[in-house]
Write a protein that holds these residues in place. Structure first.
Motif, PDB file in Angstrom:
ATOM      1  N   THR A 343       6.646  -7.753   0.533  1.00  0.00           N
ATOM      2  CA  THR A 343       5.935  -9.133   0.596  1.00  0.00           C
ATOM      3  C   THR A 343       4.750  -9.130   1.442  1.00  0.00           C
ATOM      4  N   LYS A 344       4.436  -8.250   2.550  1.00  0.00           N
ATOM      5  CA  LYS A 344       3.339  -8.249   3.416  1.00  0.00           C
ATOM      6  C   LYS A 344       2.964  -6.724   3.364  1.00  0.00           C
ATOM      7  N   LEU A 345       1.460  -6.587   3.839  1.00  0.00           N
ATOM      8  CA  LEU A 345       1.147  -5.207   3.777  1.00  0.00           C
ATOM      9  C   LEU A 345       1.403  -4.760   5.149  1.00  0.00           C
ATOM     10  N   PRO A 407       0.778 -10.074  -6.837  1.00  0.00           N
ATOM     11  CA  PRO A 407       0.597  -8.802  -6.156  1.00  0.00           C
ATOM     12  C   PRO A 407       1.433  -8.736  -5.019  1.00  0.00           C
ATOM     13  N   SER A 408       2.159  -7.492  -4.962  1.00  0.00           N
ATOM     14  CA  SER A 408       3.245  -7.094  -4.021  1.00  0.00           C
ATOM     15  C   SER A 408       3.031  -5.561  -3.623  1.00  0.00           C
ATOM     16  N   GLY A 409       3.645  -5.264  -2.649  1.00  0.00           N
ATOM     17  CA  GLY A 409       3.708  -3.897  -2.293  1.00  0.00           C
ATOM     18  C   GLY A 409       2.184  -3.159  -2.002  1.00  0.00           C
ATOM     19  N   ARG A 410       2.009  -2.136  -2.681  1.00  0.00           N
ATOM     20  CA  ARG A 410       0.642  -1.574  -2.599  1.00  0.00           C
ATOM     21  C   ARG A 410      -0.317  -2.383  -3.025  1.00  0.00           C
ATOM     22  N   GLU A 411      -0.065  -3.204  -4.034  1.00  0.00           N
ATOM     23  CA  GLU A 411      -1.155  -3.927  -4.682  1.00  0.00           C
ATOM     24  C   GLU A 411      -1.643  -4.897  -3.889  1.00  0.00           C
TER      25      GLU A 411
END
Length: 538
Positions: A343-345, A407-411
């Motif tokens: 949920t976070k980069l 968007p989640s993960g690498r997205e």
């Protein structure tokens, strides 16, 4: 050794004729002989002279420079002569580096001070470091520097995935035929989108096809097993140079290359340890294998080395007012493959990494070119599971995570880049990629997406060059992809050999008058399968 220019003089001509040193000099009989690919009388035996087994190659071209690459078979010194005329009526010579065991006898030279938008003809010879009167026969090539003119078209081709799944050089089939098809396009340059080798895919002499016939491979010792040592990786790169089509293409079209997973091992990431389920590897540390693979990749490609970071793969190129190209590296800085739902980069979910992502955003913002092409070694919305035997199911390899949601993960990293492009109003961004072993054209529409803060854009997929055909892959709908073309049916058999003719490349042409970019997708013999004309945004 620093390079320098030597201009022919009458004294040097006479001296070389007297000594039989084999220098190809303008206006001399010995120069005429060497230009025709024959040797001076002083050395007549191939056993005594250096050989050039891998041909010549150019790449990383700019408006005023280009890297020339070649390889000898013994300790020798690289000599490059270049001319604006194919006849070499007048030329300049540069003395290059020594090709030694430490580089597997590869050598490269950065030809600088070239005229923009020109066809530059060059020939490479090697001088034996033991017997300095012994010179290789010259091998000729041509590179095209980037234009500075708004009145000249720009054409390039793109593809990837070479010699995978055990499908190697089959001379009865015609070898890597797609290289000959791309050569006939006479492009300004070629984007190799990665998987230049399949270090983890051995090549055997024969493979039985579904119809009972045999696929016959050229075989070498280095390609008889998975690559683990530095020499193994070198052998995998040199294997592809055995193909006549590729050598001919290398000699005529500059390369811009990037890497993906199979340069090292399927779906690798930094810090990974190969699990016990994978029995073929004695070296289990991926970071060690990747370091060896990267060294071999740099040795066997015309990279312009970044002096501040000699291992940096990502870089940008300017092709005048019409085009800038940004080559990404989606291997060196990624976090571990996972379910890709963070949920976070952070370091676990990053794909490009913060430094490369910042470079890409600022380079796009600074670009004055009509079109900005991002060469990504992996596709955006195609779901690529990590199917290795030593990883859990539900682990993903690329940007997408197959949830179709926000968007989640690498997205998250991609979302940030796309939002930046919209916020800075950066026009005419196009993505090209490979990896999935079939061709596809995808239009990304924010009105269809779960995240809509981006400008509409296109992504084009090429490949394979000479590997098994797979797919089509599942589509993740997070960024609103709309399929406009897919080269294979939904029920296509997996790992089709090149004999099925499902090998693909893309071609892009930018018209200087309208500034429109026409992108087409082609089969291995050059037949156009689909195309679209993209008008530039004002």
């Amino acid at each position: 050794m620093s390079e320098h220019v030597v201009r022919p003089s009458r004294r040097l001509v006479l001296k070389s004729l007297a000594s039989g040193a084999g220098l190809a000099l303008a206006g001399s009989r010995i120069g005429d002989v060497l230009a025709q690919g024959t040797a001076p009388a002083a050395v007549t035996s191939n056993r005594l002279r250096p050989l050039v087994p891998s041909g010549v190659m150019s790449g990383d071209v700019t408006a005023t420079s280009g890297i020339v690459w070649s390889r000898a078979d013994r300790p020798s010194r690289m000599i490059v002569e270049y001319s604006m005329s194919e006849s070499f009526k007048s030329f300049e010579r540069r003395i290059g580096p020594a090709a030694l065991e430490s580089s597997d006898f590869t050598a490269r030279m950065d030809l600088t001070g070239l005229p923009p938008g020109a066809d530059v003809f060059y020939r490479v010879r090697f001088q034996d470091l033991v017997n300095d009167k012994a010179f290789s026969e010259p091998v000729t090539g041509r590179l095209r520097t980037a234009t500075l003119s708004a009145d000249r078209p720009v054409t390039f081709v793109f593809s990837g995935d070479e010699a995978g799944q055990g499908w190697g050089i089959n001379e009865r089939f015609g070898g890597y035929r797609i290289y000959e098809a791309m050569r006939r396009e006479s492009p300004d340059f070629f984007i190799h989108s990665g998987d230049q080798i399949y270090a983890d895919n051995p090549i055997q002499a024969e493979v039985k096809l579904p119809d009972g016939s045999l696929w016959n491979n050229v075989v070498t010792e280095a390609k008889s097993h998975v690559a683990q040592t530095l020499d193994d990786y070198r052998g995998a790169f040199s294997y592809n140079h055995l193909d006549a089509n590729k050598r001919r293409f290398m000699a005529e079209v500059p390369f811009l290359v990037q890497w993906d997973d199979h340069e090292v091992r399927n779906n690798w990431y930094p810090g990974q340890q190969i699990g016990p389920e994978e029995k073929r590897y004695q070296t289990r540390a991926i970071s060690l294998l990747a370091a060896r693979a990267k060294q071999a990749m740099f040795e066997y490609n015309p990279f312009r080395i970044n002096q501040l970071d000699p291992e940096q793969v990502y870089r940008g190129f300017q092709f005048g007012p019409l085009l800038d190209v940004f080559m990404l590296d989606e291997r060196s800085y990624r976090g571990p493959n996972s379910p890709n739902r963070q949920t976070k980069l952070d370091t676990d979910s990053q794909f490009l990494g913060p430094q490369q992502a910042a470079w890409l955003k600022q380079s796009l913002k600074a670009s004055k070119a009509a079109w900005k092409v991002i060469a990504s070694d992996m596709p955006i919305s195609l779901v690529v599971p990590d199917g290795n035997p030593d990883v859990p199911k539900g682990t993903y390899e690329a940007w997408a995570n197959a949830d179709d949601g926000a968007p989640s993960g690498r997205e998250l990293e991609l979302m940030d880049i796309l939002r930046f492009i919209k916020r800075e109003n950066i026009a005419n961004v196009v993505w090209v990629t490979a990896d999935v072993h079939y061709a596809q054209a995808t239009y990304y529409d924010p009105s269809r997406a779960k995240f809509s803060e981006f400008k509409p854009f296109w992504e084009f997929v090429g490949g394979p060059i000479n590997a098994g055909t797979f797919g089509p892959n599942e589509l993740d709908m997070t960024f609103g992809p709309e399929l406009r073309y897919v080269s294979i049916p939904k029920d296509n058999p997996q790992n089709q050999s090149p004999a099925a003719r499902q090998q693909y490349y893309g071609r892009a042409k930018i018209d200087p008058a309208s500034r429109a970019m026409t992108v087409s997708l082609h089969d291995l013999d050059g037949k156009s399968l689909w195309e679209v004309k993209l008008d530039p945004e004002a």
